[in-house]
Design a protein around this motif. Structure first.
Motif, PDB file in Angstrom:
ATOM      1  N   ALA A  55      -6.684  17.087 -10.640  1.00 14.57           N
ATOM      2  CA  ALA A  55      -8.073  16.916 -10.226  1.00 14.57           C
ATOM      3  C   ALA A  55      -8.842  16.075 -11.250  1.00 14.57           C
ATOM      4  N   MET A  56      -8.481  16.253 -12.519  1.00 13.98           N
ATOM      5  CA  MET A  56      -9.167  15.482 -13.568  1.00 13.98           C
ATOM      6  C   MET A  56      -8.845  13.990 -13.462  1.00 13.98           C
ATOM      7  N   SER A  57      -7.613  13.647 -13.159  1.00 13.40           N
ATOM      8  CA  SER A  57      -7.265  12.233 -13.029  1.00 13.40           C
ATOM      9  C   SER A  57      -7.912  11.621 -11.784  1.00 13.40           C
ATOM     10  N   LYS A  58      -8.011  12.387 -10.701  1.00 10.26           N
ATOM     11  CA  LYS A  58      -8.696  11.890  -9.507  1.00 10.26           C
ATOM     12  C   LYS A  58     -10.182  11.671  -9.780  1.00 10.26           C
ATOM     13  N   PHE A  59     -10.776  12.580 -10.534  1.00  9.39           N
ATOM     14  CA  PHE A  59     -12.188  12.452 -10.900  1.00  9.39           C
ATOM     15  C   PHE A  59     -12.400  11.229 -11.791  1.00  9.39           C
ATOM     16  N   THR A  60     -11.455  10.975 -12.685  1.00  7.70           N
ATOM     17  CA  THR A  60     -11.544   9.804 -13.563  1.00  7.70           C
ATOM     18  C   THR A  60     -11.472   8.520 -12.742  1.00  7.70           C
ATOM     19  N   TRP A  61     -10.570   8.483 -11.769  1.00 10.48           N
ATOM     20  CA  TRP A  61     -10.471   7.308 -10.911  1.00 10.48           C
ATOM     21  C   TRP A  61     -11.753   7.099 -10.106  1.00 10.48           C
ATOM     22  N   ALA A  62     -12.351   8.181  -9.627  1.00  8.71           N
ATOM     23  CA  ALA A  62     -13.609   8.079  -8.875  1.00  8.71           C
ATOM     24  C   ALA A  62     -14.728   7.535  -9.762  1.00  8.71           C
ATOM     25  N   LEU A  63     -14.808   8.028 -10.993  1.00  8.97           N
ATOM     26  CA  LEU A  63     -15.823   7.518 -11.925  1.00  8.97           C
ATOM     27  C   LEU A  63     -15.588   6.044 -12.249  1.00  8.97           C
ATOM     28  N   ALA A  64     -14.321   5.675 -12.427  1.00 11.53           N
ATOM     29  CA  ALA A  64     -14.007   4.284 -12.738  1.00 11.53           C
ATOM     30  C   ALA A  64     -14.380   3.366 -11.575  1.00 11.53           C
ATOM     31  N   THR A  65     -14.132   3.807 -10.356  1.00 13.83           N
ATOM     32  CA  THR A  65     -14.487   3.018  -9.182  1.00 13.83           C
ATOM     33  C   THR A  65     -16.005   2.866  -9.067  1.00 13.83           C
ATOM     34  N   ALA A  66     -16.738   3.949  -9.287  1.00 12.48           N
ATOM     35  CA  ALA A  66     -18.197   3.894  -9.234  1.00 12.48           C
ATOM     36  C   ALA A  66     -18.741   3.000 -10.353  1.00 12.48           C
ATOM     37  N   PHE A  67     -18.113   3.046 -11.530  1.00 12.04           N
ATOM     38  CA  PHE A  67     -18.535   2.213 -12.653  1.00 12.04           C
ATOM     39  C   PHE A  67     -18.366   0.730 -12.324  1.00 12.04           C
ATOM     40  N   ILE A  68     -17.246   0.377 -11.716  1.00  9.77           N
ATOM     41  CA  ILE A  68     -17.008  -1.014 -11.337  1.00  9.77           C
ATOM     42  C   ILE A  68     -18.006  -1.450 -10.269  1.00  9.77           C
ATOM     43  N   CYS A  69     -18.307  -0.578  -9.319  1.00 11.06           N
ATOM     44  CA  CYS A  69     -19.278  -0.907  -8.268  1.00 11.06           C
ATOM     45  C   CYS A  69     -20.676  -1.146  -8.849  1.00 11.06           C
ATOM     46  N   THR A  70     -21.092  -0.307  -9.792  1.00  9.65           N
ATOM     47  CA  THR A  70     -22.408  -0.525 -10.400  1.00  9.65           C
ATOM     48  C   THR A  70     -22.411  -1.782 -11.272  1.00  9.65           C
ATOM     49  N   SER A  71     -21.275  -2.120 -11.872  1.00  4.56           N
ATOM     50  CA  SER A  71     -21.189  -3.365 -12.649  1.00  4.56           C
ATOM     51  C   SER A  71     -21.387  -4.565 -11.743  1.00  4.56           C
ATOM     52  N   ILE A  72     -20.740  -4.554 -10.586  1.00  2.00           N
ATOM     53  CA  ILE A  72     -20.887  -5.648  -9.634  1.00  2.00           C
ATOM     54  C   ILE A  72     -22.320  -5.699  -9.109  1.00  2.00           C
TER      55      ILE A  72
END
Length: 118
Positions: free
Chosen positions: A48-65
């Motif tokens: 669950a922690m790795s899935k949460f990390t991937w979700a945060l990373a995806t959201a981080f990239i989206c806000t960067s764009i």
């Protein structure tokens, strides 16, 4: 709008740092440690922690764009010359007013521009 996205971006960045630091090290980082062979093949099931990390990373990239697009749309109509206040010349090209700042102070306006040796 930009400030809201920026605040969300910073919160995501701090959360991403925290979740990466909280994860258990799987060892063998950079190919070090052990042969890696044996009966276990492939990668372990995602937690669950790795899935949460991937979700945060995806959201981080989206806000960067999103921040990039917002910044580009705000500066699309202006240029550096507009911000410096350089006027356009007769044919439309930008001609900065440099005055006599490039000429040496001892140069006489009526003196010919020929070197002294010629």
């Amino acid at each position: 709008m930009e400030n809201v996205v920026l605040i969300i971006h910073l919160i995501l960045a701090l959360s991403l740092i925290g979740t990466v630091l909280l994860q258990r090290s799987e060892g063998g980082g950079l190919g070090m440690g052990g042969g890696g062979g044996g009966a276990t093949g492939g990668r372990p099931a995602p937690t669950a922690m790795s899935k949460f990390t991937w979700a945060l990373a995806t959201a981080f990239i989206c806000t960067s764009i999103a921040l990039t697009l917002i910044s580009a749309s705000e500066t699309a109509g202006s240029s550096v010359a507009d911000r410096l206040g350089i006027d356009a010349g007769e044919d439309g090209t930008a001609v900065p007013d440099l005055g006599d700042s490039l000429l040496p102070p001892s140069l006489d306006d009526n003196a010919p521009l020929v070197p002294a040796g010629e």
